[in-house]
Design a protein around this motif. Sequence first.
Motif, mmCIF file in Angstrom:
data_model
loop_
_atom_site.group_PDB
_atom_site.id
_atom_site.type_symbol
_atom_site.label_atom_id
_atom_site.label_comp_id
_atom_site.label_asym_id
_atom_site.label_seq_id
_atom_site.Cartn_x
_atom_site.Cartn_y
_atom_site.Cartn_z
ATOM 1 N N TYR A 148 -12.076 -20.491 -7.431
ATOM 2 C CA TYR A 148 -12.541 -18.731 -8.899
ATOM 3 C C TYR A 148 -14.000 -18.880 -8.897
ATOM 4 C CZ TYR A 148 -7.119 -18.905 -8.208
ATOM 5 O OH TYR A 148 -6.189 -18.880 -8.277
ATOM 6 N N VAL A 154 -12.880 -12.391 -9.547
ATOM 7 C CA VAL A 154 -12.338 -11.530 -10.485
ATOM 8 C C VAL A 154 -12.781 -10.011 -9.842
ATOM 9 C CG1 VAL A 154 -11.768 -10.813 -12.190
ATOM 10 C CG2 VAL A 154 -12.102 -12.930 -11.958
ATOM 11 N N SER A 200 -2.657 -12.679 -15.626
ATOM 12 C CA SER A 200 -3.492 -13.665 -15.009
ATOM 13 C C SER A 200 -4.672 -14.010 -14.808
ATOM 14 C CB SER A 200 -2.465 -14.505 -13.589
ATOM 15 O OG SER A 200 -2.822 -14.540 -12.782
ATOM 16 N N ASP A 201 -4.630 -12.733 -15.102
ATOM 17 C CA ASP A 201 -6.896 -12.330 -14.804
ATOM 18 C C ASP A 201 -6.840 -13.190 -12.547
ATOM 19 O OD1 ASP A 201 -9.527 -12.337 -15.387
ATOM 20 O OD2 ASP A 201 -9.740 -14.297 -15.593
ATOM 21 N N TYR A 202 -6.288 -13.121 -12.049
ATOM 22 C CA TYR A 202 -5.726 -13.118 -10.787
ATOM 23 C C TYR A 202 -5.613 -14.056 -10.075
ATOM 24 C CZ TYR A 202 -6.778 -8.074 -11.883
ATOM 25 O OH TYR A 202 -7.081 -7.228 -11.979
ATOM 26 N N GLN A 203 -5.202 -15.377 -11.082
ATOM 27 C CA GLN A 203 -4.573 -17.160 -10.741
ATOM 28 C C GLN A 203 -3.948 -16.543 -9.204
ATOM 29 O OE1 GLN A 203 -7.073 -19.904 -12.328
ATOM 30 N NE2 GLN A 203 -8.181 -18.207 -12.568
ATOM 31 N N HIS A 230 -4.253 -20.325 -6.095
ATOM 32 C CA HIS A 230 -3.044 -22.241 -5.844
ATOM 33 C C HIS A 230 -1.883 -21.850 -5.895
ATOM 34 C CE1 HIS A 230 -4.192 -21.064 -10.294
ATOM 35 N NE2 HIS A 230 -3.258 -22.211 -10.434
ATOM 36 N N GLN A 231 -1.301 -20.642 -6.117
ATOM 37 C CA GLN A 231 -0.066 -20.569 -6.546
ATOM 38 C C GLN A 231 -0.077 -19.215 -6.459
ATOM 39 O OE1 GLN A 231 0.489 -20.060 -11.457
ATOM 40 N NE2 GLN A 231 -1.514 -19.050 -11.554
#
Length: 295
Positions: free
Chosen positions: A217, A222, A271-274, A277-278
Amino acid sequence: MQPHENADEHAGSPDSPAQANVQAHEYCRQKAGPPGSALYYALLQLRPSRRDAAYAVHAFCQEIADIHSAVHDPGVAHAKLDWWRQELARLFDGTPAHPVTRALAPVVKTFGLSRDAFEAVLHAAEMDLSQMRYLDFAGLDHYCDAAGGAPAELVSHVYGFDDARTPALARALGHAITLGRRVTDVGVDARAGYVYFPIDELQRFGVTAADLQNGKYSPAFVELMKFQHARARQSIVEAAAAMPGRDRRKQKPLLALAALQLALLDEVAVSDYQVLHQRIDLTPLRKFWRAWRAR
């Protein structure tokens, strides 16, 4: 094992054509839209006969889409795709062998489904087997049309329409939904070795394919995701708005899938583009509500 050897294992050992038909439809439902999936909620509003027909089309597309993810040996994957090409020919010759194509055979006849659209689905799988990167947006655009546009055009005939423009507009919407999935599934795709974001766009934002695959990240990531999100969202909104008014009720399952993809895109943004990892998803209740309200 040849790609088709286990086909009848899924259908069991039916004692009668009627039982075989029931088992084929159940196989299609579990393959394409098990309970809790977006497609499951999108198709709830169809009457059972149309729902089974739609599941048969979607199950064929899912079988083809799964080839690159389920088979890791390139030679075996190509052999499996070749088998499905032969099975498509058998389908249109009236001698299907697989549970999915047996369920699909009457659907093709009833709704006059185009072989060309099925061939496009196979072409998308061929692209997945031959390349894991796209140089520019034109290449990604072509992939999204084959992987998402062609299936949407096929099922638009099952849903029904009065306006002759509807199948082409459904194809455009399916195309846009698939572009949106490339954004929400970027982490899942990258972990499988696929980076669908065009290389020239990665370079523009200073992000590498290795960054995505390694779950790195950064502010640059982002900004890249904001760009991809905005383009995909606009594509879906515009394609959904273009659906002819008199066919919007009939095409509600496709519009529901569009609404669910928009909601998921927005969830990823929150999610702020998280997503490296998920996998982010909507709750079953939100899926049901958004699908029900779509039109």
